[in-house]
Structures are given as structure tokens and as C-alpha cells.
Design an enzyme around this catalytic site. Structure first.
Site, PDB file in Angstrom:
ATOM      1  N   ASP A  95      29.984  27.459  76.109  1.00  0.00           N
ATOM      2  CA  ASP A  95      29.435  28.649  76.761  1.00  0.00           C
ATOM      3  C   ASP A  95      28.725  29.570  75.786  1.00  0.00           C
ATOM      4  O   ASP A  95      27.879  30.358  76.191  1.00  0.00           O
ATOM      5  CB  ASP A  95      30.562  29.407  77.474  1.00  0.00           C
ATOM      6  N   LYS A 136      33.022  29.044  91.736  1.00  0.00           N
ATOM      7  CA  LYS A 136      31.991  28.383  90.934  1.00  0.00           C
ATOM      8  C   LYS A 136      31.082  27.527  91.806  1.00  0.00           C
ATOM      9  O   LYS A 136      29.865  27.522  91.660  1.00  0.00           O
ATOM     10  CB  LYS A 136      32.708  27.468  89.938  1.00  0.00           C
ATOM     11  N   LYS A 194      25.371  26.304  53.655  1.00  0.00           N
ATOM     12  CA  LYS A 194      26.800  26.388  53.991  1.00  0.00           C
ATOM     13  C   LYS A 194      27.334  27.778  53.626  1.00  0.00           C
ATOM     14  O   LYS A 194      27.115  28.253  52.509  1.00  0.00           O
ATOM     15  CB  LYS A 194      27.563  25.303  53.226  1.00  0.00           C
ATOM     16  N   ASN A 247      34.316  21.645  71.840  1.00  0.00           N
ATOM     17  CA  ASN A 247      35.539  21.611  72.651  1.00  0.00           C
ATOM     18  C   ASN A 247      36.100  20.197  72.668  1.00  0.00           C
ATOM     19  O   ASN A 247      35.543  19.300  72.035  1.00  0.00           O
ATOM     20  CB  ASN A 247      35.260  22.134  74.060  1.00  0.00           C
ATOM     21  N   LYS A 269      27.165  28.346  92.113  1.00  0.00           N
ATOM     22  CA  LYS A 269      26.224  27.396  91.514  1.00  0.00           C
ATOM     23  C   LYS A 269      25.562  26.493  92.566  1.00  0.00           C
ATOM     24  O   LYS A 269      24.864  25.546  92.209  1.00  0.00           O
ATOM     25  CB  LYS A 269      26.935  26.563  90.434  1.00  0.00           C
ATOM     26  N   PHE A 281      31.826  20.062  87.574  1.00  0.00           N
ATOM     27  CA  PHE A 281      33.218  19.877  87.176  1.00  0.00           C
ATOM     28  C   PHE A 281      33.771  21.248  86.777  1.00  0.00           C
ATOM     29  O   PHE A 281      33.013  22.102  86.311  1.00  0.00           O
ATOM     30  CB  PHE A 281      33.327  18.920  85.982  1.00  0.00           C
TER      31      PHE A 281
HETATM   32  O1  C5P Z   1      31.413  27.869  84.733  1.00  0.00           O
HETATM   33  P1  C5P Z   1      31.992  26.658  84.119  1.00  0.00           P
HETATM   34  O2  C5P Z   1      31.529  26.440  82.706  1.00  0.00           O
HETATM   35  O3  C5P Z   1      33.473  26.538  84.190  1.00  0.00           O
HETATM   36  O4  C5P Z   1      31.416  25.469  85.026  1.00  0.00           O
HETATM   37  C1  C5P Z   1      31.613  24.149  84.713  1.00  0.00           C
HETATM   38  C2  C5P Z   1      30.494  23.349  85.242  1.00  0.00           C
HETATM   39  O5  C5P Z   1      29.261  23.961  84.868  1.00  0.00           O
HETATM   40  C3  C5P Z   1      30.431  21.952  84.642  1.00  0.00           C
HETATM   41  O6  C5P Z   1      29.941  21.079  85.620  1.00  0.00           O
HETATM   42  C4  C5P Z   1      29.492  22.112  83.474  1.00  0.00           C
HETATM   43  O7  C5P Z   1      28.835  20.899  83.162  1.00  0.00           O
HETATM   44  C5  C5P Z   1      28.516  23.150  83.963  1.00  0.00           C
HETATM   45  N1  C5P Z   1      27.986  24.042  82.918  1.00  0.00           N
HETATM   46  C6  C5P Z   1      26.652  24.002  82.603  1.00  0.00           C
HETATM   47  N2  C5P Z   1      26.137  24.839  81.649  1.00  0.00           N
HETATM   48  C7  C5P Z   1      26.923  25.713  81.001  1.00  0.00           C
HETATM   49  C8  C5P Z   1      28.291  25.772  81.315  1.00  0.00           C
HETATM   50  C9  C5P Z   1      28.794  24.907  82.277  1.00  0.00           C
HETATM   51  O8  C5P Z   1      25.937  23.201  83.175  1.00  0.00           O
HETATM   52  N3  C5P Z   1      26.413  26.501  80.079  1.00  0.00           N
END
Ligand code: C5P
Length: 403
Positions: A279, A337, A289, A209, A341, A323
Site C-alpha cells: 500500500d 471493499k 545504500k 509482504n 472497488k 482478494f
Molecule cells: O484494499 P485492500 O488492499 O485490502 O484490497 C485488496 C485487493 O485490492 C486485492 O485484490 C489487491 O490485489 C488489490 N489492490 C490493488 N492495489 C493496491 C492495493 C490492493 O490492486 N494498491
């Protein structure tokens, strides 16, 4: 750390004296008031007028001194200084400080000051490595004076080795670290994640990303300047890790970040998850490759572990900050969120706003707290925002202590 501080800067007779002109400029830019004191031999290398212009202050030299006057002045200056730098410091001045000699304006002021003294040597490698100089440096250190390590490299005398005066911006960085040691995050350990993760498809391709890592690195740098021990776990970025980290761990995939975070989170008082963790990752990483011809255009994906969710589940006394980067229903999604979390607060980037988000130097955020408070912060530099975030972390740490 340097803002509004009164810095006395002793310049001695080394060819590196010209680099101190840039150092004065950076000190001024950081908000310090600077009073330069030059030894007689320093004036052979750089004209006092140069320092006068850059420091916007008179320069003290021994060249036209009036003894009846400077005897008193040096004590006044010694009292006024918050920080006393000697940069560049020759072997001669180091020997004089070690012996307690006070035979000119610089040494007399140094001996009278109660300010933090920091000495930055610059000299020929053999002079530096001479056991007499090393003994003197040791003596300075045992008397509470900070002596920076010179850099290795080409020296003005033609030799190569240790003795180079560091680059002024590195000196400033180191000063911030030294001066921050007693800051409000002293004895606190922060685990910060930064940057994107990279999920390989084959040996040359990956899913990632736009995260630049700037926000996480700014948080790490500012926390160090406030005295914290910082563990920075970072995905691939173009940034140099800040100086003074407790630990730097470079990872590539979300799975690697997960493992690194789980290894260190227990020792952290605060965890800030500013990384943009991918994600999903390809189910199979092809060892060769993938060829264009015959590729079936389908990549099967697995869901990556949600590191922050796992931390939230395991959370005990740590302060946990996440974040969120959103493009729609930003506040509701971020609030959701934060609750899911188990965070103390979440920093929400609204990606639809100009000046917010990934690559730039600025950000516009809203901070959503677990008690329902919402703070709207104006557009600011990521480095400024880092301090704003840390100010709030500090308050949570205080609360933890009282309950
Ligand atoms: O759910 P989302 O990805 O939008 O949440 C963002 C937050 O979750 C960020 O702080 C990111 O570092 C953390 N995150 C994580 N592991 C993931 C996805 C996001 O720790 N697989």
C-alpha cells in the site's frame, strides 16, 4: 482433464521407455485409467511387468499374440480410448504412423482410433533433424495429431542436441494444456496478478509482504488447463510460471504493476487481482545504500495507486475479482471493499485461521458476491480453490452473455 479418462499409451523402443513408467504413475495419480501397449523393441528396454504393476492393468505386447484374438481386441481398445499417447515415439513409429502402416498391435490400434493422438518423440538428434523425420512429423500434424517438441540436452547416445524425452511431470503439464484447449474458458482472456510487490528503500532494502504468489499461480495454471488465454502479471516469487501462458510479465513495484495492468486490462474478459500489492512505498529511493551511522530513522512513505480501485472505476463489461486478507471485522471490511472497488465478488482470507493465508498450500476463504450472497468454503488446497473460484467466474461470464 485426465480424471476418469481412458488413456492408451503406446511405448516404443527408445531408451527413454523407462521414463514412461513414471509417466504412467503420474497419469494414474491424475485419475486416468491407463492401458499400455508395447512394441516388441520396447520390451527390450523395459519389462512389460513393470508397466503392468504401475498401470495396475495388463499390458498388451506383440510377443505372445494370438492373431485371431487381437484383430478384434485392437478395435475395441481403439474405441475405448479417450486419449492415445505414443511416448516415447521413435523415428520408426513416427514414419509408420505417417505412412498408415498397421503391422502390429500398436499401429493397428492407432490407425483405428478416433481418440486425440499425442506423440512424444525421443531419439538421436540427427535422426530427429533428418528431413525425412521432419517431413513425417509435419504429416502427422497436418492430420490432426499433436506432436510435442523434444527437449534439447544430453542424449543417451552421447550426442547433445534436440531429441530428449521431456520430464514426465512436464509432459503431464503439457497434456493438461493440450486437453484443456476446448475447456469452458476457451476464447476467454484472463488477466491475473500474483505475488507481493517490492518497494525499494535503497539498492539493497525494500518494503514487502508475505505473499508467496501460490494462489495467483494456481489460478493461472487452472485457467490454462480450462482453455483460457492467461496474462500473468507477477511480483517477485520463488515459483516457476505455469506452462502455456499467453503472456508473463514480471514486475517489482506497485507502480510497475499498475502500468502493466493498465496496458492489458482492456483485452481481458476477466481480471483477478490476487496480488498483495504494497500500500505504501518510500517517497525517495536512495541511490546509495543508506549507512547505519547518521540515519535519522525516518522513511517517508507515499501511498501507492490502488490498481483494483482504478479498474473498478473504469470497469465496463469485465468480470472483476479481488482478494482481501483481513485480521479483524473481516466480512464487513471485505464487503465494503467489494462495493467500493466495484467488484463482482471478493475472496476473503481470514488470516486468523490456521491453514489460511499467504505462504501455505491451503486456504480457507469466504466468497462475498455483489448480490449479498456469502459462501463459506472449507479448507482446501490452493489449486482446488483456484478451480472453485473459476467455477464462479464462469457463471458470471454466462450471465454477461445472456444480458
Ligand atoms: O484494499 P485492500 O488492499 O485490502 O484490497 C485488496 C485487493 O485490492 C486485492 O485484490 C489487491 O490485489 C488489490 N489492490 C490493488 N492495489 C493496491 C492495493 C490492493 O490492486 N494498491
Amino acid at each position: 482433464m485426465l480424471n476418469d479418462k481412458f488413456v492408451a499409451l503406446g511405448v516404443t523402443g527408445s531408451i527413454a521407455a523407462y521414463k514412461s513408467v513414471e509417466l504412467v504413475r503420474l497419469l494414474k495419480k491424475a485419475g486416468a485409467r491407463v492401458q499400455v501397449i508395447m512394441t516388441k523393441s520396447a520390451c527390450e528396454f523395459v519389462k512389460p511387468l513393470t508397466f503392468q504393476v504401475v498401470s495396475q492393468n495388463s499390458v498388451i505386447t506383440d510377443m505372445f499374440r494370438e492373431p485371431s484374438f487381437w484383430e478384434v481386441e485392437h478395435v475395441a481398445l481403439a474405441d475405448k480410448a479417450d486419449i492415445f499417447l505414443v511416448a516415447p515415439a521413435t523415428a520408426n513409429i513416427i514414419a509408420k504412423i505417417a505412412a498408415g502402416i498397421a503391422d502390429d498391435m500398436l499401429t493397428s490400434t492407432l490407425l483405428a482410433t478416433k481418440a486425440k493422438i499425442i506423440v512424444i518423440p525421443a531419439m538421436n538428434v540427427n535422426m530427429y533433424e533428418n528431413p525425412i523425420t521432419q517431413r513425417n512429423i509435419k504429416s502427422l500434424r497436418t492430420n490432426g495429431i499433436t506432436v510435442f517438441e523434444p527437449e534439447e540436452g544430453e542424449l543417451a547416445c552421447g550426442y547433445t542436441g534436440k531429441g530428449r524425452f521431456p520430464e514426465p511431470r512436464d509432459i503431464l503439464e503439457q497434456l493438461n494444456i493440450v486437453l484443456g484447449k476446448d475447456g469452458d474458458f476457451k476464447n476467454k482472456k484472463l488477466l491475473i496478478t500474483a505475488g507481493p510487490t517490492r518497494e525499494p528503500i535503497d539498492p539493497v532494502r525494500f518494503i514487502t509482504n508475505h505473499s508467496s504468489g501460490k494462489m495467483g499461480y494456481a489460478l493461472a495454471e487452472k485457467a490454462i488447463h480450462r482453455g483460457a488465454d492467461v496474462i500473468l502479471i507477477s511480483g517477485p516469487t520463488n515459483l516457476d510460471p505455469p506452462l502455456g501462458l499467453y503472456k508473463y510479465i514480471s514486475i517489482e513495484t506497485a507502480e510497475e504493476m499498475f502500468r502493466a495492468v493498465m496496458e492489458y486490462y482492456l483485452e481481458a474478459d476477466v481480471i483477478i487481482k490476487s496480488a498483495a500489492v504494497a500500500d505504501f512505498s518510500p517517497k525517495h529511493r536512495e541511490s546509495e545504500k543508506i549507512k547505519k551511522q547518521g540515519f535519522n530513522m525516518n522513511i517517508k512513505l507515499n501511498k501507492n495507486p490502488d490498481i483494483l480501485q482504478e479498474l473498478g472505476n473504469r470497469k465496463k463489461q469485465q468480470i472483476l475479482i479481488g482478494f482481501a486478507a483481513e485480521t479483524s471485522n473481516a466480512t464487513t471490511n471485505a464487503q465494503d471493499k467489494m462495493k467500493r472497488k466495484n467488484l463482482d465478488f471478493i475472496v476473503l482470507n481470514d488470516l486468523t485461521q490456521e491453514g489460511a493465508g499467504f505462504a501455505g498450500d491451503t486456504n480457507i476463504v469466504r466468497i462475498l458476491h455483489k448480490d449479498g450472497r456469502i459462501e463459506e468454503l472449507p479448507k482446501m488446497l490452493k489449486k482446488e480453490l483456484a478451480d472453485e473460484i473459476l467455477n464462479r467466474v464462469y457463471l458470471y461470464l454466462q450471465q454477461n452473455r445472456t444480458f
